[in-house]
Design a protein around this motif. Structure first.
Motif, short mmCIF file in Angstrom:
data_model
loop_
_atom_site.label_atom_id
_atom_site.label_comp_id
_atom_site.label_asym_id
_atom_site.label_seq_id
_atom_site.Cartn_x
_atom_site.Cartn_y
_atom_site.Cartn_z
N SER A 1 0.87 -1.19 0.00
CA SER A 1 0.00 0.00 0.00
C SER A 1 0.90 1.23 0.00
N PRO A 2 1.39 1.65 -1.18
CA PRO A 2 2.39 2.72 -1.24
C PRO A 2 1.87 4.09 -0.83
N ASP A 3 0.57 4.25 -0.74
CA ASP A 3 0.01 5.55 -0.37
C ASP A 3 -0.42 5.63 1.09
N GLU A 4 -0.19 4.57 1.86
CA GLU A 4 -0.67 4.52 3.24
C GLU A 4 0.48 4.19 4.18
N GLY A 5 0.27 4.53 5.46
CA GLY A 5 1.21 4.15 6.50
C GLY A 5 2.60 4.70 6.27
N ALA A 6 3.61 3.89 6.73
CA ALA A 6 5.01 4.30 6.61
C ALA A 6 5.45 4.36 5.16
N ALA A 7 4.92 3.46 4.32
CA ALA A 7 5.29 3.48 2.90
C ALA A 7 4.85 4.77 2.24
N MET B 1 7.00 6.97 -0.39
CA MET B 1 6.61 6.87 -1.80
C MET B 1 5.82 8.07 -2.31
N ASN B 2 5.45 9.02 -1.43
CA ASN B 2 4.65 10.14 -1.93
C ASN B 2 5.50 11.03 -2.84
N ALA B 3 4.83 11.78 -3.70
CA ALA B 3 5.52 12.58 -4.71
C ALA B 3 6.00 13.93 -4.18
#
Length: 542
Positions: A187-193, A197-199
């Motif tokens: 889940s690249p848009d949630e949590g620690a990731a 991973m945000n732009a």
């Protein structure tokens, strides 16, 4: 990226299974010199975990979710049974699983069993939408850490990490590291990731710091080990140099992060100043436009013989300028003309048209023209303007005769509240707005007893998205009737009624998107004519 990592982990496990089936030892070790192999039960567990992750990464429907959960449970079950067998000494047969005629015993290491168990739990939790993403991401990082530990051992030519109970084979370590990475990035848009991973600036800074950490630390360790093996310094000096190198690298990273943070703060402060300047400029333009509208609308006179309460609320949107206006025109001692209108649209153009119409209506009314002729003249006037539509209503109030003559051009109906507090609508013939060019307007005259109250208003007071306009008119009439019912005439009464109407129909006066006009008029008792005099006849002039 997460799907690719999970697929690569499955490929490593599949190659190991193929090696066990075909009795090709190098496929289970990945490198000929490696003694440790990926055991059959480890390969099956990694395959199950990888399948579960690939299904979850694709955001499956209900049926596919159960496949993902089955793979997660199978992987966690193999890991749990291997740990039970290790610590209880009970042979459950998993460590001797054969997929053909393999060469070697194929024993799952405790570290592998722990990683597979954690990975299974993480995949199962990831399949439950109600759970936050960080619950599976933390376990994914733990699986990644166990895989990296063995990879670092291989990079530094450490033959065994048995004191840490992490005797993993190279393909097992790689498969676990890839599975942990897939779990973390599922889940690249949630949590620690989501932080990495945000732009935005945070994501760029986070990726840069993590990349530096993952590359610099192994390089520093390799340099310290190489120097020690070459006899350039002792083991203690190698440790000191390794610590010094980490301090230098992380100091540089910290300073770089602070530099980026400082630039972000400067940009944020500049953006705030720009926003504040825009707000100040907007407020200045709003004040100028509002002042212009007020000058165009003028200040209608307050007549002692006709008590009134007036409310005008500019729009909270755009510049707050609209096309609403009203006017009170005394014609003689007992007759008064009242006009209210609304130019469709907002902005300075609507306000300019409103100013022209107000002046034209006032001049026509002063000639004592009949209401329907006044409306016809205004229709011709608006027709000469480009793309303009205006709703308008003109009342001629005769207090001595206790009658009201009304002519409406598509405007909302006037509300009449009797002295007893009973509201009703003053039904004027339905006609089109000014500017359509129909040229045909009708007037109607109705008796209105002394002590009655008239309410004139524009659509900004009653129109709301998702509501019926006639329902809102009923609310306006009922509220006005309730406030005025059974109350004796009082100059302050109309003001209280106007406040109550605005509070009821406009609960949020700050956010309304149209200008609002409300005019309440109270018809007092008629004055007796002087003895021996007869009221002069009133002829219609044109």
């Amino acid at each position: 990226m997460a799907q690719g990592a999970a697929l690569m982990a499955m490929v490593l496990a599949g190659v190991a299974v193929l090696g066990w089936v075909l009795d090709i030892a190098v496929l289970t070790r990945l490198l000929p010199r490696q003694a440790a192999t990926m055991s059959p039960d480890t390969a099956v567990a990694v395959l199950s975990l990888g399948l579960s992750l690939i299904v979850l990464i694709r955001r499956p429907r209900t049926r596919m979710v159960w496949i993902a959960r089955f793979g997660a449970i199978l992987a966690a079950g193999i890991g749990a049974l291997s740990l039970v067998s290790k610590f209880t000494g009970v042979d459950l047969g998993l460590d001797h699983l054969k997929l053909g005629s393999p060469s070697g015993t194929g024993v799952m290491a405790p570290a592998t069993a722990s990683a597979v168990l954690l990975g299974g739990f993480a995949a199962f939790w990831a399949s439950i939408p109600r759970l936050p993403a960080w619950t599976s991401q933390i376990l994914g990082l733990a699986v990644l850490a166990l895989g990296l530990l063995r990879l670092y051992g291989f990079a530094y030519d450490v033959s065994s990490l048995e004191p840490l109970d992490t005797a993993l084979s190279l393909p097992t370590a790689m498969a676990l590291a890839l599975s942990g990475l897939a779990l973390f990035l599922r889940s690249p848009d949630e949590g620690a990731a989501g932080l990495v991973m945000n732009a935005g600036t945070t994501g760029v800074l986070g990726r840069w710091m993590l990349s530096t950490t993952l590359v610099a630390s192994p390089l520093l360790g390799w340099a310290a080990q190489a120097g020690e093996d070459a006899g350039l310094f002792t083991e203690h000096l190698a440790t000191a140099l390794l610590v010094w190198g980490h301090v230098c690298v992380f100091t540089v990273i910290s300073l770089a992060a602070l530099t980026v943070g400082s630039r972000v703060e400067v940009a944020h402060a500049a953006a705030q100043r720009q926003v504040q300047q825009n707000e100040e400029r907007y407020e200045q333009q709003r004040r100028i436009a509002y002042t212009l509208q007020q000058s165009l609308m003028g200040e209608p006179p307050s007549l002692p013989r006709l008590p009134s309460a007036r409310r005008y609320l500019p729009s909270a949107q755009e510049a707050g300028v609209g096309g609403d206006w009203f006017d009170v025109i005394p014609l003689d001692e007992s007759r008064t003309g009242v006009v209210i209108g609304d130019v469709m649209g907002r902005g300075l153009e609507a306000a300019a048209v409103m100013g022209q119409l107000r002046a034209a209506a006032h001049a026509l009314a002063m000639t004592d023209v009949a209401p329907h002729r006044l409306m016809t003249a205004l229709d011709t006037f608006v027709g000469d303007l480009a793309d303009q539509l205006v709703t308008c209503c003109y009342l001629l109030i005769d207090q001595d005769a206790q009658r009201v003559t009304v002519c409406s051009a598509g405007h909302l109906p006037v509300i009449v509240v009797s002295p007893e507090g009973a509201p009703r609508l003053l039904r004027a013939p339905v006609t089109v707005p000014l500017g359509v060019g129909s040229g045909s307007y009708e007037q109607i005259s109705e008796p209105v007893p002394a002590g009655s109250t008239l309410a004139l208003y524009t659509d900004g007071l009653i129109e709301r998205p998702g509501t019926d306009i006639y329902t809102q008119i009923d609310v306006l009439a009922d509220t006005l009737g309730t406030v005025l019912k059974g109350v004796e005439a009082d100059p302050a009464l109309l003001e209280r009624a106007a406040n109550q109407l605005v509070a009821t129909l406009l609960p949020d006066t700050i956010a309304h998107d149209d200008d609002v006009t409300l005019l309440l008029l109270r018809l007092p008792e008629a004055r007796p004519a002087p003895h021996g005099k007869v009221p002069a006849s009133r002829s219609v002039k044109w």
